[in-house]
Scaffold this active site. Structure first.
Site: not given
Length: 332
Positions: A111, A194, A197
């Site tokens: 991240k 994956k 969102k």
């Protein structure tokens, strides 16, 4: 009875992957465990948030829990920030967690990327707060996806280190539960990524707020390949988009992937997608309708979270006081 703790972040909309990978399993688990389900809003603060959007997202995730089948009376359902003990225990546990353990966490590296020196401390220490969430309630089991398994292993390490340091068995070592056929649902636009969102394309995911027409459109537009569906899993796994759609069908229907492959072996995607549309709409559209009904009464959702928070706080305060006594902090 064994106790489960689990939660989801109120960041953007929940999607099919959240439902199949977690929510659906929680509904089953509530029949066999004492369950505490949390909207982990403190974790959401690791990225910039608009205050009003965050408040609405907390309510939306709560509505999704209930619409999926979580009973807020049978289980404890609350938002994390209602119980200050989460943050307090996180600080105590951070003082018992070596930096080397956190440096091994791959999710922070992914991240933060090349800008890790500019990443906030919360993103780095996120796993310690997650450990506090679980250990605060002495949870024995935690349903997790593959991407959170390393964090749960850290929670076990922290619990074990605390117990050894103070010669106690205060914290149980929580066991991971990775359940179901669809532990990792992939993007409808790219079977190697994956479902997320944050993906820019709305057609990459089915949101839990999508109506029947939108669900049908997204399934029909899902990326496929030109070949008919294979007759065995070995061939299916070489074709990521086909594998993903079969996995979704299997999970929604309650079948194994192998049963689904046998059912549709040799079928063209046009026919398979038609069946997947019917199944997806039948399973998901009623939840969308129920979510919208719940969200029409925000005051009731807030009241429900408050009641759940009070129940959670009673357990949390007892266990936090036990930790303070063990480590030598004076209490009034």
């Amino acid at each position: 009875m064994n106790r489960i703790f689990s939660g989801m972040q109120p960041t953007r909309q929940l999607h099919l992957g959240n439902y199949l990978g977690a929510l659906r399993n929680w509904v089953e688990l509530q029949n066999s465990y004492e369950c505490i389900f949390c909207v982990v809003d403190l974790h959401a603060l690791t990225i910039d948030q608009d205050a009003e959007v965050l408040r609405n997202n907390i309510r939306e995730v709560t509505a999704a829990y209930i619409a999926a089948g979580i009973d807020p009376e049978k289980n404890i359902l609350f938002n994390q920030s209602f119980v200050p003990a989460h943050s307090e225990l996180a600080w105590i546990l951070s003082c018992h967690t070596p930096l080397g353990w956190l440096n091994r966490m791959t999710q922070f590296k992914e991240k933060a990327g090349k800008q890790k020196d500019m990443a906030n401390l919360g993103l780095y220490s996120y796993p310690v707060l997650m450990a506090a969430d679980i250990l605060l309630y002495k949870a024995t089991h935690v349903p997790v996806g593959e991407d959170q398994k390393q964090h749960l292993e850290l929670a076990r390490d922290i619990a074990g280190a605390f117990n050894r340091r103070y010669d106690t068995e205060f914290f149980p070592l929580p066991e991971p539960q990775i359940l179901g056929e669809a532990t990792r649902v992939m993007s409808l636009r790219d079977g190697t990524k994956k479902m997320s969102k944050s993906d820019e394309s709305e057609y990459s995911r089915i949101n839990m707020t999508d109506d029947a027409d939108t669900i049908a459109t997204k399934v029909r537009k899902a990326k496929t390949d030109p070949e008919p569906l294979p007759g065995n899993l070995a061939d299916l796994e070489k074709r990521p988009e086909a594998d993903n759609l079969v996995t979704i069908y299997a999970a929604l229907s309650g079948q194994t992937r192998e049963q689904t492959v046998q059912q549709f072996a040799g079928a063209q995607f046009s026919g398979f997608k038609a069946a997947l549309v019917d199944l997806s709409v039948a399973k998901l559209a009623p939840m969308t309708t129920r979510m919208k009904e719940l969200l029409d009464d925000k005051a009731e959702i807030d009241s429900l979270l408050r009641r759940g928070g009070e129940r959670a706080a009673a357990i949390a305060e007892t266990n936090l006081n036990g930790v303070k006594d063990i480590i030598g902090l004076l209490r009034p």
